[in-house]
Design a protein around this motif. Structure first.
Motif, PDB file in Angstrom:
ATOM      1  N   MET A   1       8.935 -37.827 -37.080  1.00  0.00           N
ATOM      2  CA  MET A   1       8.325 -38.172 -36.230  1.00  0.00           C
ATOM      3  C   MET A   1       6.229 -38.197 -36.367  1.00  0.00           C
ATOM      4  SD  MET A   1       5.975 -35.837 -32.799  1.00  0.00           S
ATOM      5  CE  MET A   1       4.459 -35.715 -33.309  1.00  0.00           C
ATOM      6  N   THR A   2       6.105 -39.129 -36.477  1.00  0.00           N
ATOM      7  CA  THR A   2       4.205 -40.152 -36.596  1.00  0.00           C
ATOM      8  C   THR A   2       3.011 -39.063 -35.492  1.00  0.00           C
ATOM      9  OG1 THR A   2       4.817 -41.832 -35.439  1.00  0.00           O
ATOM     10  CG2 THR A   2       5.305 -42.245 -37.827  1.00  0.00           C
ATOM     11  N   SER A   3       2.432 -39.781 -35.304  1.00  0.00           N
ATOM     12  CA  SER A   3       1.327 -38.742 -34.660  1.00  0.00           C
ATOM     13  C   SER A   3       1.980 -39.444 -33.313  1.00  0.00           C
ATOM     14  CB  SER A   3       0.393 -39.185 -34.818  1.00  0.00           C
ATOM     15  OG  SER A   3      -0.383 -40.564 -35.009  1.00  0.00           O
ATOM     16  N   ILE A   4       1.187 -38.907 -31.842  1.00  0.00           N
ATOM     17  CA  ILE A   4       1.025 -39.035 -31.211  1.00  0.00           C
ATOM     18  C   ILE A   4       0.047 -40.294 -30.395  1.00  0.00           C
ATOM     19  CG2 ILE A   4       1.142 -39.136 -27.907  1.00  0.00           C
ATOM     20  CD1 ILE A   4       2.310 -36.304 -28.689  1.00  0.00           C
ATOM     21  N   ASP A   5       0.338 -41.671 -29.499  1.00  0.00           N
ATOM     22  CA  ASP A   5      -1.491 -42.200 -29.492  1.00  0.00           C
ATOM     23  C   ASP A   5      -1.960 -41.674 -28.401  1.00  0.00           C
ATOM     24  OD1 ASP A   5       0.100 -44.019 -31.144  1.00  0.00           O
ATOM     25  OD2 ASP A   5      -0.505 -45.915 -30.079  1.00  0.00           O
ATOM     26  N   SER A   6      -3.261 -41.519 -28.366  1.00  0.00           N
ATOM     27  CA  SER A   6      -4.373 -41.511 -28.045  1.00  0.00           C
ATOM     28  C   SER A   6      -5.056 -42.207 -27.385  1.00  0.00           C
ATOM     29  CB  SER A   6      -5.133 -40.263 -28.302  1.00  0.00           C
ATOM     30  OG  SER A   6      -6.098 -40.207 -27.693  1.00  0.00           O
ATOM     31  N   LEU A   7      -5.008 -42.225 -25.816  1.00  0.00           N
ATOM     32  CA  LEU A   7      -5.403 -44.221 -24.594  1.00  0.00           C
ATOM     33  C   LEU A   7      -7.072 -43.447 -24.127  1.00  0.00           C
ATOM     34  CD1 LEU A   7      -1.407 -45.035 -24.599  1.00  0.00           C
ATOM     35  CD2 LEU A   7      -3.214 -45.862 -26.165  1.00  0.00           C
ATOM     36  N   LEU A   8      -6.903 -42.436 -23.582  1.00  0.00           N
ATOM     37  CA  LEU A   8      -7.399 -42.093 -22.461  1.00  0.00           C
ATOM     38  C   LEU A   8      -8.998 -41.500 -23.469  1.00  0.00           C
ATOM     39  CD1 LEU A   8      -7.680 -41.362 -19.957  1.00  0.00           C
ATOM     40  CD2 LEU A   8      -7.519 -38.636 -20.349  1.00  0.00           C
ATOM     41  N   THR A   9     -10.359 -41.688 -22.304  1.00  0.00           N
ATOM     42  CA  THR A   9     -11.649 -41.534 -23.253  1.00  0.00           C
ATOM     43  C   THR A   9     -12.074 -41.258 -21.401  1.00  0.00           C
ATOM     44  OG1 THR A   9     -12.019 -43.854 -23.869  1.00  0.00           O
ATOM     45  CG2 THR A   9     -12.105 -42.859 -25.209  1.00  0.00           C
ATOM     46  N   GLU A  10     -12.540 -40.563 -21.858  1.00  0.00           N
ATOM     47  CA  GLU A  10     -13.196 -39.473 -20.542  1.00  0.00           C
ATOM     48  C   GLU A  10     -14.384 -38.915 -20.857  1.00  0.00           C
ATOM     49  OE1 GLU A  10     -12.270 -38.638 -17.286  1.00  0.00           O
ATOM     50  OE2 GLU A  10     -14.561 -37.383 -17.500  1.00  0.00           O
ATOM     51  N   THR A  11     -15.416 -39.782 -20.356  1.00  0.00           N
ATOM     52  CA  THR A  11     -16.765 -38.954 -20.827  1.00  0.00           C
ATOM     53  C   THR A  11     -17.931 -38.639 -20.509  1.00  0.00           C
ATOM     54  OG1 THR A  11     -17.974 -41.422 -19.488  1.00  0.00           O
ATOM     55  CG2 THR A  11     -16.817 -41.508 -22.211  1.00  0.00           C
ATOM     56  N   ARG A  12     -17.132 -38.015 -19.045  1.00  0.00           N
ATOM     57  CA  ARG A  12     -18.007 -36.676 -17.879  1.00  0.00           C
ATOM     58  C   ARG A  12     -17.832 -35.342 -18.641  1.00  0.00           C
ATOM     59  NH1 ARG A  12     -14.724 -38.475 -13.090  1.00  0.00           N
ATOM     60  NH2 ARG A  12     -13.131 -38.928 -14.275  1.00  0.00           N
ATOM     61  N   ARG A  13     -19.278 -35.045 -18.841  1.00  0.00           N
ATOM     62  CA  ARG A  13     -19.178 -33.270 -19.290  1.00  0.00           C
ATOM     63  C   ARG A  13     -20.241 -32.609 -18.710  1.00  0.00           C
ATOM     64  NH1 ARG A  13     -16.588 -35.618 -22.323  1.00  0.00           N
ATOM     65  NH2 ARG A  13     -16.445 -36.340 -23.910  1.00  0.00           N
ATOM     66  N   PHE A  14     -20.218 -31.529 -18.847  1.00  0.00           N
ATOM     67  CA  PHE A  14     -20.458 -30.359 -17.864  1.00  0.00           C
ATOM     68  C   PHE A  14     -20.993 -29.199 -18.552  1.00  0.00           C
ATOM     69  CE2 PHE A  14     -17.638 -33.136 -14.775  1.00  0.00           C
ATOM     70  CZ  PHE A  14     -18.452 -33.502 -13.729  1.00  0.00           C
ATOM     71  N   ALA A  15     -22.832 -29.225 -18.323  1.00  0.00           N
ATOM     72  CA  ALA A  15     -22.914 -27.969 -19.422  1.00  0.00           C
ATOM     73  C   ALA A  15     -23.159 -26.781 -18.599  1.00  0.00           C
ATOM     74  CB  ALA A  15     -24.154 -28.233 -19.490  1.00  0.00           C
ATOM     75  N   PRO A  16     -23.267 -25.833 -19.183  1.00  0.00           N
ATOM     76  CA  PRO A  16     -22.648 -25.373 -18.196  1.00  0.00           C
ATOM     77  C   PRO A  16     -24.708 -24.549 -17.299  1.00  0.00           C
ATOM     78  CG  PRO A  16     -22.264 -24.058 -20.151  1.00  0.00           C
ATOM     79  CD  PRO A  16     -21.991 -25.424 -20.308  1.00  0.00           C
ATOM     80  N   ASP A  17     -24.224 -24.187 -16.388  1.00  0.00           N
ATOM     81  CA  ASP A  17     -25.604 -23.716 -15.847  1.00  0.00           C
ATOM     82  C   ASP A  17     -26.249 -22.678 -16.425  1.00  0.00           C
ATOM     83  OD1 ASP A  17     -27.664 -22.999 -13.780  1.00  0.00           O
ATOM     84  OD2 ASP A  17     -26.316 -23.169 -11.471  1.00  0.00           O
ATOM     85  N   PRO A  18     -27.188 -22.757 -16.817  1.00  0.00           N
ATOM     86  CA  PRO A  18     -28.231 -21.812 -17.431  1.00  0.00           C
ATOM     87  C   PRO A  18     -28.280 -20.218 -16.457  1.00  0.00           C
ATOM     88  CG  PRO A  18     -29.433 -23.494 -17.354  1.00  0.00           C
ATOM     89  CD  PRO A  18     -28.783 -23.970 -16.675  1.00  0.00           C
ATOM     90  N   GLU A  19     -28.488 -20.410 -15.682  1.00  0.00           N
ATOM     91  CA  GLU A  19     -27.830 -19.058 -14.440  1.00  0.00           C
ATOM     92  C   GLU A  19     -27.126 -18.517 -14.464  1.00  0.00           C
ATOM     93  OE1 GLU A  19     -28.880 -18.333  -9.833  1.00  0.00           O
ATOM     94  OE2 GLU A  19     -30.523 -19.384 -10.741  1.00  0.00           O
TER      95      GLU A  19
END
Ligand code: ATP
Ligand code: MG
Length: 652
Positions: A1-19
């Motif tokens: 098998m060759t690799s699987i294409d990756s198509l999705l780009t998801e740019t949302r990020r949620f850093a942990p709340d310091p508290e």
């Protein structure tokens, strides 16, 4: 098998709340400790349990792929989940808040649960159950299910829990496969406002020759039952006759704990065998770390049925080993009203909720107005398991259920892995919707091509586990060859890597994205496409609640993408089916590329799912290719396939 294409780009990020980070029980140092010395790390985690005889040996991998963890130590799994907390002074802490579907409820403290398990262990021993014997458990989600599992464990015997929705035939097959001696069931249980019979199904399953000597019957439904004198016994009577005291003996760490059959998404379920010390170590450690468990204040709720592995590891063994307080709910989410879950969260002040994408998407289908009627502010952490969670469902879960502020951890694991393998740590990881992210400390994951070469980002390949982990399956019951062949044969020359059957890719930050099952990967004009990304693109459109994608053979492209889509209730009236199809084909092309544009889209109202809620794509492939529909025994609702094939045939 060759690799699987990756198509999705998801740019949302949620850093942990310091508290959140400041108060969290699991920090970055866990990764350092595990990276420093993986075996020492797991040994430390195992020592958080109570050992009757401490172990010296950590891992024995001298006979791969048969691993032995902590093998020269002895422990009692039930003692770890019960007596130890009572002896430490937590006997009055609530272990289980249980709510029945009709609205009745029970509360069991650790002291009460321990007392019941001791009695039940004596009752089972009186029926001749001892170390190594198999006991089938076929119960609704009632406290007795937990008592029964722990009583079996306390005796060093092996339970095989069979989901209460399975037929007599499925139950019989599982009893036969394990050669069980006793079945523990109930007269009936509640589902969708009605009592469904369980004892009658057991009677049917036991017709003719059987290894079963006794049937213990919990009174729950109050329905009439037939009785076989000498074989059948009421649970309450057996408990009343049993001694109060029961000493928990230590058993070898590798003493078998349970057999559990996989969900059957891809075919015939496999009887997965788990043992004691390693399993409990990883179930407890992941439950503690990934859910940031504060046992003195949290109310944990895992919505899984105890008949699935999630119910084993995150209703019974993980939470109870950690002395957690949890909610158990017997019924369906929409009985008597569609806000039942949210009402329960408000009533019990649930702080941590662990559920499946299928549930989240069905709530999305109904609309946010329903959860918004309830006070969900007690929730501080949400988890997902069972299928890839589409980014849009992840964000909906966080916004609507988590009030826009709770972390969401997407946990990847399997019946075979016994406990979580890939997940964020909520106080450490910057979250990405749709990605399961990173291996838990002490686990090593590689994404490989068919020939064992590492696949580079952003492409995808086969998800494999590099080294043995404590809660790994020890085999398929009675079939060591199938065990080797199914999970290990492919990479046996590469140091015995475990192949999970799933596809995944790693992004530039090292985060892992699950791409669905390898068997479902499509080959469209030479591009290998995953079902997950196209489904996520479809669910990314505001009108879509749920989508399933399969590859159907196509004369020009080899395979073509065929999608089955459920439109949200609130949008149904906006377009005709034809208009939805046009709009969604264009949407996929625009969101992830023309190569992924579905050839056909069918607007449907339900998708075929296993009883654990997973989409069964192989059945959709059968209809899409005009074949007879394959094995449907693990399907939750068999009428769904008829409705879908009628729809296709009518040319809609
Ligand atoms: P069978 O093996 O009989 O076909 P099954 O694989 O559905 O059934 P389970 O062990 O219940 O049985 O499910 C494990 C599978 O569920 C994983 O292999 C994966 O495909 C899917 N899965 C579980 N959690 C996740 C997740 N967080 N993200 C993506 N996929 C997941
Ligand atoms: Mg599987």
């Amino acid at each position: 098998m060759t690799s699987i294409d990756s198509l999705l780009t998801e740019t949302r990020r949620f850093a942990p709340d310091p508290e959140f980070t400041a108060g969290s029980v699991a920090g970055r140092e866990l990764y350092d400790r595990a990276a420093d010395d993986r075996l020492a790390y797991w040994a430390d985690r195992a020592r958080e349990l109570h050992w009757h005889t401490p172990f010296e040996q950590v891992l024995d991998w001298s006979n791969p792929p048969f691993a032995r963890w902590f093998a020269d130590g002895t422990l009692n799994v039930a003692y770890n989940c019960l007596d130890r907390h009572v002896l430490a002074g937590y006997g009055d802490r609530v272990a289980i808040h249980w709510e029945g579907e009709p609205g009745d409820s029970r509360t069991l403290t650790y002291g009460e649960l321990t007392a019941q398990v001791k009695r039940a262990a004596n009752a089972l021993a009186a029926l001749g159950v001892g170390q190594g014997d198999r006991v089938a458990i076929y119960l609704p989600v009632v406290p007795e299910a937990v008592v029964a599992m722990l009583a079996v464990a306390r005796l060093g015997a092996i339970h095989s829990v069979v989901f209460g929705g399975f037929s007599a035939e499925s139950l019989r097959a599982r009893i036969e496969d394990a050669e069980a001696k006793v079945v523990i069931t109930a007269d009936g249980g509640y589902r969708k406002g009605k009592v469904f019979p369980l004892k009658a199904t057991v009677d049917a399953a036991l017709e003719g020759e059987t290894t079963i000597e006794h049937v213990l019957v919990v009174k729950r439904g109050g329905n009439e039952v037939a009785w076989t004198e000498g074989r059948d016994l009421w649970w309450d009577d057996a408990m009343a006759d049993a001694d109060l005291d029961h000493e928990a003996k230590g058993f070898d760490a590798e003493n078998p704990l349970f057999i559990l059959y996989t969900s059957g998404t891809t075919g015939k379920p496999k009887g997965i065998l788990h043992t004691s010390g390693g399993y409990l170590t990883q179930a407890a450690a992941t439950h503690h770390d990934v859910f940031d468990l504060h046992p003195e204040s949290d109310v944990f709720w895992c919505t899984a049925d105890i008949g699935w592995v999630t119910g084993h590891s995150y209703v019974v063994y993980g939470p109870l080993a950690n002395g957690a307080t949890q909610l158990m709910y017997e019924g369906t989410p929409d009985t008597p009203h569609p806000g039942r879950w949210w009402e329960l969260i408000e009533k019990y002040g649930v702080t941590i909720l662990y559920t499946a994408p299928t549930a989240i998407r069905s709530f999305m289908k109904l609309g946010r107005q329903i959860p918004q009627k309830f006070d969900l502010s007690s929730l501080r952490l949400l988890g997902s398991v069972g299928e890839p969670i589409n980014p849009e469902a992840w964000v909906w879960y966080r916004d609507v259920i988590g009030g826009g502020s709770t972390p969401v951890v997407d946990t990847w694991w399997q019946t075979e892995t016994g406990a979580m393998m890939i997940s964020a740590l909520p106080g450490v990881t910057t979250l990405k919707p749709g990605s399961a992210q990173v291996p838990i400390p002490g686990v090593k994951i590689d994404i490989l091509s068919d020939d064992g070469a590492r696949v580079d980002p952003p492409n995808g390949g086969l998800l494999t586990v590099r080294d043995p982990w404590p809660s790994m399956l020890r085999g398929i019951w009675g079939d060591p060859e199938r065990f080797v062949e199914t999970y290990w044969e492919k990479f046996r020359d590469d140091g015995w890597r475990y192949f999970a059957g799933d596809g995944a890719h790693v992004d530039e930050d090292g985060d892992i994205w699950l791409l669905g099952r390898i068997d479902d990967v499509m080959n469209v004009s030479g591009h290998r496409l995953s079902t997950t990304e196209i489904e996520s693109a479809l669910v990314g459109n505001p009108v879509v609640a749920e989508a399933a994608v399969v590859g159907a053979s196509d004369e020009t492209t080899g395979q073509a993408v065929v999608a089955f889509v459920i439109v949200k209730q609130s949008h149904r009236e906006e377009h005709t089916d034809d208009e939805f199809v046009q709009l969604l084909r264009a949407h996929v092309a625009q969101a992830i590329g023309a190569i992924a544009r579905p050839r056909d889209i069918y607007i449907v109202t339900e998708l075929p799912k296993t009883r654990s809620g997973k989409i069964m794509r192989r059945l959709l492939r059968d209809v899409a290719e005009g074949r007879a529909i394959g094995d449907t025994t693990t399907l939750a609702d068999t009428s769904v396939m008829q409705i879908i094939s009628d729809k296709l045939r009518s040319g809609a």
